[in-house]
Design an enzyme around this catalytic site. Structure first.
Site, PDB file in Angstrom:
ATOM      1  CE  LYS A  60      14.958  33.979  23.600  1.00  0.00           C
ATOM      2  NZ  LYS A  60      16.411  34.217  23.662  1.00  0.00           N
ATOM      3  CB  SER A  98      14.608  33.301  31.662  1.00  0.00           C
ATOM      4  OG  SER A  98      15.557  32.598  32.445  1.00  0.00           O
ATOM      5  CG  ASN A 148      17.518  29.492  34.211  1.00  0.00           C
ATOM      6  OD1 ASN A 148      17.205  28.362  34.552  1.00  0.00           O
ATOM      7  ND2 ASN A 148      18.062  29.766  33.034  1.00  0.00           N
ATOM      8  CB  THR A 149      14.105  34.909  36.929  1.00  0.00           C
ATOM      9  OG1 THR A 149      15.388  35.317  36.446  1.00  0.00           O
ATOM     10  CG2 THR A 149      13.601  35.933  37.928  1.00  0.00           C
ATOM     11  N   GLY A 190      22.087  36.456  25.808  1.00  0.00           N
ATOM     12  CA  GLY A 190      22.734  35.536  26.734  1.00  0.00           C
ATOM     13  C   GLY A 190      24.219  35.419  26.500  1.00  0.00           C
ATOM     14  CG  PHE A 232      17.580  37.478  33.997  1.00  0.00           C
ATOM     15  CD1 PHE A 232      17.686  36.659  32.892  1.00  0.00           C
ATOM     16  CD2 PHE A 232      16.326  38.027  34.290  1.00  0.00           C
ATOM     17  CE1 PHE A 232      16.585  36.379  32.083  1.00  0.00           C
ATOM     18  CE2 PHE A 232      15.225  37.762  33.492  1.00  0.00           C
ATOM     19  CZ  PHE A 232      15.353  36.932  32.395  1.00  0.00           C
ATOM     20  CG  ASN A 242      14.299  31.811  26.889  1.00  0.00           C
ATOM     21  OD1 ASN A 242      15.400  31.286  27.077  1.00  0.00           O
ATOM     22  ND2 ASN A 242      13.987  32.988  27.399  1.00  0.00           N
ATOM     23  CG  ASN A 280      16.410  39.516  26.105  1.00  0.00           C
ATOM     24  OD1 ASN A 280      16.029  39.489  27.266  1.00  0.00           O
ATOM     25  ND2 ASN A 280      16.107  38.566  25.225  1.00  0.00           N
ATOM     26  CG  ASN A 327      21.270  28.972  30.837  1.00  0.00           C
ATOM     27  OD1 ASN A 327      21.012  29.841  31.661  1.00  0.00           O
ATOM     28  ND2 ASN A 327      20.585  28.848  29.698  1.00  0.00           N
TER      29      ASN A 327
END
Length: 343
Positions: free
Chosen positions: A219, A181, A183-184, A67, A119, A248, A145, A115
């Site tokens: 992860k 994550s 965020n996707t 990140g 990606f 994460n 990653n 955040n």
């Protein structure tokens, strides 16, 4: 020194501050003698810090989490700050801009970040090209990653991971499969047992066809239940991957002290609010598996004591990101010195 300039950096938008700092560091290291100065200030070299984990030899157990250097643009600069390993990414097959800005927020009262970057990266081929041109790794371990593009449906996600795996294979020392994550859209659905087992088995079959296979790690999110963590232990055993990175960012907002307007921003929380939970996950996995596989502990490490706690819970290595932003570049050397004192 960092305490003096930190208020200036924190007066900027977090993403703008990141680019200001990394760009400034890159320019600074081009000055004659700058790299030696940084090494003298921030690198702790001692044989007692070395670790051999999943077949790789690490100069010290403190890494830079994914990140921070998404595009493998600052490897040499970050190496000069004393890291034992650096994880690039998350990298996707095709370049993508990520989510709309603003997409990173400081929760100063909590020493945390939110955040929802999504990606944002320049694509696997660009990262591979930079790694190929890397002049001298000097024993630095580099991890890759990998993730999927936002527009790729989950049923086709395995193809994105295969593409990234092949693109980076010759240039990284280990891989991290990122399905955690927040965020996707839909990405975390890939953490379910059936799709995750399929994904990891597919990559492992590719890996086994290589002359020198690379360690593959998974992860995971801190928000998994004990039952889901039990599944992770089973999946690691069944797919024979090398280990797990825990954890994460979290979607939980429990206990946050910052103003509501910030706390309610969408995205994953990192930093001190994650310290306890990520350590719990490390300890649970280490205990449940009876230490059957290595764990990299990440989440809320702001001091040597935090790192030692992760290691004592069962982590073989640790990574920092948000703590690095709040505490400054001396954090890595502070952890290394703390580990030596704790011997």
């Amino acid at each position: 020194m960092y305490k003096i300039v930190k208020p200036l950096f924190f007066s900027l938008n977090p993403e703008a501050a990141h680019h200001t700092v990394t760009g400034g560091l890159q320019r600074f290291t081009k000055i004659w003698g700058a790299k030696s100065l940084l090494k003298n200030l921030y690198t702790v070299e001692d044989k007692r810090l070395e670790r051999e984990v999943f077949g790789l030899k690490f100069k010290n157990p403190v890494g830079l989490a994914a990140g921070f250097d998404k595009n493998a643009a600052y490897i040499e600069e970050m190496a000069g700050l004393g890291f034992g390993f650096i994880e690039i990414g998350t990298v996707t097959p095709r370049p993508q801009p990520g989510n709309d800005k603003p997409r990173m927020f400081r929760l100063v009262a909590d020493e945390a970040l939110i955040n929802r970057m999504g990606f944002n990266n320049q694509g696997a081929d660009v990262a591979a090209g930079r790694l190929k041109r890397l002049k001298n790794k000097n024993g630095l371990i580099i991890g890759g990653n990998i993730g999927k593009n936002k527009v790729t449906p989950n049923e086709e996600a395995v193809n994105d991971y295969i593409y990234c795996f092949n693109a980076l294979f010759d240039y990284v020392d280990y891989f991290v499969v990122n399905v955690s994550s927040p965020n996707t859209p839909g990405l975390r659905d890939l953490q379910e047992k059936a799709p995750l087992t399929h994904l990891l088995n597919t990559l492992q079959k590719l890996n086994e066809q290589k002359e020198s296979p690379k360690p593959i790690l998974l992860k995971i999110a801190p928000d998994l239940t004990d039952s889901q963590l039990d599944d992770i232990v089973d999946i690691v055993r069944d797919t024979h991957i090398a280990g797990v990175i825990a954890t994460n960012t979290t979607i939980s907002r429990e206990g946050l002290q910052s103003e509501d307007a910030l706390v309610q921003e969408a995205g994953g929380v990192s930093g001190k609010p994650l310290t306890k939970r990520s350590t719990e996950v490390v300890r649970y996995l280490a205990t449940k598996s009876n230490g059957a596989f290595p764990i990299i502990g990440v989440g809320g490490i702001h001091s040597a004591a935090d790192a030692i706690e992760k290691l004592e819970a069962g982590a073989a290595l640790v990574q920092v990101y948000t703590g690095f932003i709040y505490e400054g570049p001396a954090l890595v050397s502070d952890i290394c010195k703390g580990l030596l004192k704790n011997k």
